[in-house]
Design an enzyme around this catalytic site. Sequence first.
Site, PDB file in Angstrom:
ATOM      1  N   PRO A 292       6.473   4.447  -1.095  1.00  0.00           N
ATOM      2  CA  PRO A 292       5.636   4.260   0.088  1.00  0.00           C
ATOM      3  C   PRO A 292       5.314   5.594   0.765  1.00  0.00           C
ATOM      4  CG  PRO A 292       7.914   3.708   0.591  1.00  0.00           C
ATOM      5  CD  PRO A 292       7.865   3.995  -0.883  1.00  0.00           C
ATOM      6  N   ARG A 294       1.830   6.067   3.073  1.00  0.00           N
ATOM      7  CA  ARG A 294       1.056   5.661   4.247  1.00  0.00           C
ATOM      8  C   ARG A 294       1.847   4.710   5.149  1.00  0.00           C
ATOM      9  NH1 ARG A 294      -4.542   5.545   4.060  1.00  0.00           N
ATOM     10  NH2 ARG A 294      -4.502   5.383   1.795  1.00  0.00           N
ATOM     11  N   ARG A 331     -10.925  12.183   6.313  1.00  0.00           N
ATOM     12  CA  ARG A 331     -10.899  10.852   5.700  1.00  0.00           C
ATOM     13  C   ARG A 331     -12.161  10.023   5.959  1.00  0.00           C
ATOM     14  NH1 ARG A 331      -7.624   7.307   6.608  1.00  0.00           N
ATOM     15  NH2 ARG A 331      -7.424   6.550   4.476  1.00  0.00           N
ATOM     16  N   TYR A 335     -14.001   8.897   2.716  1.00  0.00           N
ATOM     17  CA  TYR A 335     -13.866   7.470   2.350  1.00  0.00           C
ATOM     18  C   TYR A 335     -14.441   6.518   3.389  1.00  0.00           C
ATOM     19  CZ  TYR A 335      -9.637   9.833   0.406  1.00  0.00           C
ATOM     20  OH  TYR A 335      -8.734  10.698  -0.158  1.00  0.00           O
ATOM     21  N   CYS A 362     -20.084  22.782  10.585  1.00  0.00           N
ATOM     22  CA  CYS A 362     -21.523  22.939  10.397  1.00  0.00           C
ATOM     23  C   CYS A 362     -22.059  21.978   9.358  1.00  0.00           C
ATOM     24  CB  CYS A 362     -21.818  24.361   9.958  1.00  0.00           C
ATOM     25  SG  CYS A 362     -21.267  25.527  11.170  1.00  0.00           S
ATOM     26  N   GLU A 363     -21.812  20.717   9.508  1.00  0.00           N
ATOM     27  CA  GLU A 363     -22.497  19.747   8.656  1.00  0.00           C
ATOM     28  C   GLU A 363     -22.497  18.370   9.306  1.00  0.00           C
ATOM     29  OE1 GLU A 363     -20.364  18.422   4.948  1.00  0.00           O
ATOM     30  OE2 GLU A 363     -19.540  20.443   5.162  1.00  0.00           O
TER      31      GLU A 363
HETATM   32  N1  LLP Z   1       2.693   7.010  -5.599  1.00  0.00           N
HETATM   33  C1  LLP Z   1       1.645   7.500  -6.268  1.00  0.00           C
HETATM   34  C2  LLP Z   1       1.780   7.761  -7.687  1.00  0.00           C
HETATM   35  C3  LLP Z   1       0.446   7.755  -5.600  1.00  0.00           C
HETATM   36  O1  LLP Z   1      -0.585   8.220  -6.273  1.00  0.00           O
HETATM   37  C4  LLP Z   1       0.358   7.490  -4.217  1.00  0.00           C
HETATM   38  C5  LLP Z   1      -0.869   7.762  -3.488  1.00  0.00           C
HETATM   39  C6  LLP Z   1       1.482   6.991  -3.547  1.00  0.00           C
HETATM   40  C7  LLP Z   1       2.631   6.746  -4.279  1.00  0.00           C
HETATM   41  C8  LLP Z   1       1.497   6.688  -2.071  1.00  0.00           C
HETATM   42  O2  LLP Z   1       0.643   5.653  -1.761  1.00  0.00           O
HETATM   43  P1  LLP Z   1       0.598   5.066  -0.268  1.00  0.00           P
HETATM   44  O3  LLP Z   1       1.888   4.311  -0.031  1.00  0.00           O
HETATM   45  O4  LLP Z   1       0.455   6.199   0.658  1.00  0.00           O
HETATM   46  O5  LLP Z   1      -0.590   4.183  -0.273  1.00  0.00           O
HETATM   47  N2  LLP Z   1      -5.974  10.480   0.249  1.00  0.00           N
HETATM   48  C9  LLP Z   1      -6.169   9.041   0.240  1.00  0.00           C
HETATM   49  C10 LLP Z   1      -5.011   8.307  -0.369  1.00  0.00           C
HETATM   50  C11 LLP Z   1      -4.738   8.747  -1.775  1.00  0.00           C
HETATM   51  C12 LLP Z   1      -3.550   8.065  -2.346  1.00  0.00           C
HETATM   52  C13 LLP Z   1      -3.059   8.814  -3.517  1.00  0.00           C
HETATM   53  N3  LLP Z   1      -1.885   8.296  -4.065  1.00  0.00           N
HETATM   54  C14 LLP Z   1      -6.396   8.561   1.673  1.00  0.00           C
HETATM   55  O6  LLP Z   1      -6.447   9.398   2.560  1.00  0.00           O
HETATM   56  O7  LLP Z   1      -6.577   7.367   1.905  1.00  0.00           O
END
Ligand code: LLP
Length: 433
Positions: A292, A294, A331, A335, A362-363
């Site tokens: 985990p 996020r 973000r 996204y 500047c965008e």
């Molecule tokens: N494990 C792996 C192999 C991952 O690729 C990721 C996230 C996580 C765990 C953690 O996932 P979470 O629990 O945070 O969802 N930059 C993007 C998110 C990219 C996620 C990449 N991998 C954003 O800002 O939403």
Amino acid sequence: MFLHENLSVQDNGRLAFCGRDTAELAEQYGTPLYLLDEEGIRQRCRLYRDAMAEYFGNGSMPLFASKVLCFKRIYEMVAEEGIGTDLVSSGEIHTAVKAGFPMEKAYFHGSNKTDFDIRYAMDCNVGYFICDNEWEIVEINREAEKRGVQQKVLLRLTPGIDPHTHQAISTGKVDSKFGVAIETGQAEAFIKRVLTLKNIELKGYHCHIGSQIFDYKPFTDAAVLMLDFIAHIKEVCGYQAEELNLGGGMGVRYVESEPQIDYRENLRGIAALMKERCAALGISLPKILMEPGRSIVADQGITLYTAGGLKEITGFKNYVSIDGGMPDNPRYALYQSPYTVVNASKADKPADYVCTVAGRCCESGDLIQENVSLAKPEKGDLIAVLATGAYNYSMASNYNRIPRPAIVLVDKNGRDYVGVRRESLDDLLRNDI
Ligand code: LLP
């Protein structure tokens, strides 16, 4: 009134974070400013730790996904809460080592680990490699042989699950740059090969289906599929995986229209289904790991900005300009991520002014959010963007030569302290020749 427990409105009408006046913190540290709720982060670590131990047993534990937020202090906190970590680069490894993290609990990811990364990870005694592909396993084996060690490895597999999240953060489908596909038979062939390598100790498999997923089903689908695969490999190769890492991905509430997930309940449900499946397959439940990110930190952080301009374009939009933007939070630009925005100086006033919150770069794409409602700002008002603990600082850049903000933590006694200093103008020149 607010989305998250660490937010409240003070008698003076201003927004408080962990009981602290945001205006005072902004005055002391300047803006833009990342604020983090230390106790909130620790509680989430404990929630995952305790629920996984209770429902999965057998040494199961969460690994904090470093990519979400990486700086020294957070590794101290994660280590103190007794959980592991997943790392994706030499930079993250270096930060963890310097923070004194117990590296036997570290799992090293990455879809293109360089030879340097592999050597550096072994120099730092990283516990496990999560291997992405064939070239990589050959190199890990070669390096382990040179050192006369056995390297523990999990193999990253793609279970072929579409979690219906943003395309850029969906990772578990067959057509993916990550891992090796089960559906095509390539995962089976890969495992057979890995089992012949003398300096690799194959501990099990990993899958990660994506991020910001609210639906419960894709997780259980992936988990069941992985168990079926474990049973299949046991049958054809006589090898039973001891560990199964299910990755990260549970969603976080950024705006009111999104649900609040009960993480503990989710884990209970996933575990129940997995145990049932194991019984049906006649295999024992492996040690379960999760990653985990996020869901540990996103809603434990906010960003404070200062409003520096207001533009009401007749017949079009209202723009509120803030003193940060895509360099500290890319973000929305990347996204179109939803965020809740609050006028922290007027948190008791009706949020009835519809505007677009624009950054200072500047965008035109440098926006934090479009068409949000907040109390109409005056010059100098503090603008708070909520739930910025995840993938903000870790994705920050110096675009337009803008220094990165400081990270300030507030602990459970309401004491504030700096976790990462604000970059100075000279820091920007650090590597210039
Ligand atoms: N494990 C792996 C192999 C991952 O690729 C990721 C996230 C996580 C765990 C953690 O996932 P979470 O629990 O945070 O969802 N930059 C993007 C998110 C990219 C996620 C990449 N991998 C954003 O800002 O939403």
